[in-house]
Motif scaffolding. Structure first.
Motif, mmCIF file in Angstrom:
data_model
loop_
_atom_site.group_PDB
_atom_site.id
_atom_site.type_symbol
_atom_site.label_atom_id
_atom_site.label_comp_id
_atom_site.label_asym_id
_atom_site.label_seq_id
_atom_site.Cartn_x
_atom_site.Cartn_y
_atom_site.Cartn_z
ATOM 1 N N LEU A 54 0.823 -1.205 0.000
ATOM 2 C CA LEU A 54 0.000 0.000 0.000
ATOM 3 C C LEU A 54 0.861 1.260 0.000
ATOM 4 O O LEU A 54 0.548 2.244 -0.682
ATOM 5 C CB LEU A 54 -0.953 -0.001 1.194
ATOM 6 C CG LEU A 54 -2.060 -1.050 1.138
ATOM 7 C CD1 LEU A 54 -2.791 -1.129 2.477
ATOM 8 C CD2 LEU A 54 -3.037 -0.749 0.010
ATOM 9 N N ALA A 55 1.955 1.232 0.759
ATOM 10 C CA ALA A 55 2.861 2.380 0.793
ATOM 11 C C ALA A 55 3.475 2.612 -0.582
ATOM 12 O O ALA A 55 3.550 3.759 -1.057
ATOM 13 C CB ALA A 55 3.949 2.150 1.837
ATOM 14 N N ASN A 56 3.892 1.557 -1.226
ATOM 15 C CA ASN A 56 4.466 1.671 -2.563
ATOM 16 C C ASN A 56 3.443 2.259 -3.534
ATOM 17 O O ASN A 56 3.768 3.157 -4.322
ATOM 18 C CB ASN A 56 4.946 0.303 -3.048
ATOM 19 C CG ASN A 56 5.642 0.389 -4.389
ATOM 20 O OD1 ASN A 56 6.560 1.169 -4.562
ATOM 21 N ND2 ASN A 56 5.189 -0.417 -5.333
ATOM 22 N N ARG A 57 2.213 1.776 -3.443
ATOM 23 C CA ARG A 57 1.159 2.285 -4.331
ATOM 24 C C ARG A 57 0.912 3.775 -4.079
ATOM 25 O O ARG A 57 0.750 4.559 -5.015
ATOM 26 C CB ARG A 57 -0.128 1.489 -4.127
ATOM 27 C CG ARG A 57 -1.235 1.899 -5.082
ATOM 28 C CD ARG A 57 -2.389 0.968 -5.042
ATOM 29 N NE ARG A 57 -3.147 1.167 -3.815
ATOM 30 C CZ ARG A 57 -4.215 0.451 -3.473
ATOM 31 N NH1 ARG A 57 -4.625 -0.535 -4.247
ATOM 32 N NH2 ARG A 57 -4.850 0.694 -2.367
ATOM 33 N N ARG A 58 0.926 4.171 -2.805
ATOM 34 C CA ARG A 58 0.672 5.573 -2.479
ATOM 35 C C ARG A 58 1.790 6.475 -3.003
ATOM 36 O O ARG A 58 1.532 7.538 -3.562
ATOM 37 C CB ARG A 58 0.522 5.738 -0.969
ATOM 38 C CG ARG A 58 0.185 7.151 -0.581
ATOM 39 C CD ARG A 58 -0.207 7.254 0.848
ATOM 40 N NE ARG A 58 -0.530 8.632 1.165
ATOM 41 C CZ ARG A 58 -0.671 9.093 2.381
ATOM 42 N NH1 ARG A 58 -0.548 8.278 3.410
ATOM 43 N NH2 ARG A 58 -0.949 10.348 2.593
ATOM 44 N N VAL A 59 3.035 6.057 -2.826
ATOM 45 C CA VAL A 59 4.166 6.856 -3.315
ATOM 46 C C VAL A 59 4.132 6.935 -4.831
ATOM 47 O O VAL A 59 4.321 8.010 -5.409
ATOM 48 C CB VAL A 59 5.503 6.279 -2.801
ATOM 49 C CG1 VAL A 59 6.691 6.938 -3.496
ATOM 50 C CG2 VAL A 59 5.605 6.435 -1.289
ATOM 51 N N ARG A 60 3.883 5.817 -5.499
ATOM 52 C CA ARG A 60 3.824 5.816 -6.974
ATOM 53 C C ARG A 60 2.687 6.701 -7.483
ATOM 54 O O ARG A 60 2.839 7.397 -8.487
ATOM 55 C CB ARG A 60 3.658 4.403 -7.514
ATOM 56 C CG ARG A 60 4.838 3.521 -7.265
ATOM 57 C CD ARG A 60 5.989 3.964 -8.102
ATOM 58 N NE ARG A 60 7.115 3.061 -7.898
ATOM 59 C CZ ARG A 60 8.340 3.326 -8.258
ATOM 60 N NH1 ARG A 60 8.614 4.459 -8.855
ATOM 61 N NH2 ARG A 60 9.296 2.476 -8.027
ATOM 62 N N ALA A 61 1.542 6.680 -6.800
ATOM 63 C CA ALA A 61 0.416 7.514 -7.207
ATOM 64 C C ALA A 61 0.765 8.992 -7.048
ATOM 65 O O ALA A 61 0.461 9.807 -7.927
ATOM 66 C CB ALA A 61 -0.829 7.169 -6.401
#
Length: 78
Positions: A54-61
Motif C-alpha cells: 500500500l505504501a508503494n502504491r501511495r508513493v507511486r500515485a
C-alpha cells in the motif's frame, strides 16, 4: 527515497501509509487484503506485507500526479 528529489515527501507518504494500515488492521480484523494473503506467512507478516504494498502504491500515485518540479526520475543508461 532519501537523497532524491522530494525523498522526504516520499518517505513521509510511505510511513503514513504503513502506519495507517497497521493501526487499522490491529483494531479491526474485518478488512480487505488488496494483495491477497500469503498462507506461508503469519497474520502479522501478512499485515506488514500488505502495508508495504500500500505504501508503494501511495508513493507511486503521488509521483505520477506531481509536477516535474516535485520529483526527479533517474535517467536510464543506454
Amino acid at each position: 527515497m532519501g537523497g532524491h528529489s522530494a525523498g522526504e515527501v516520499a518517505s513521509r507518504l510511505a510511513i503514513e501509509a504503513v502506519s495507517a494500515f497497521i493501526e487499522r488492521s490491529a483494531e479491526d480484523t474485518d478488512f480487505s487484503w488488496p494483495y491477497g494473503l500469503d498462507e506461508t506467512l503469519s497474520f502479522d507478516s501478512n499485515r506488514l506485507r500488505t502495508a508495504i504494498h500500500l505504501a508503494n502504491r501511495r508513493v507511486r500515485a503521488a509521483e505520477s500526479t506531481t509536477t516535474t518540479a516535485g520529483w526527479a526520475r533517474p535517467s536510464s543508461a543506454s
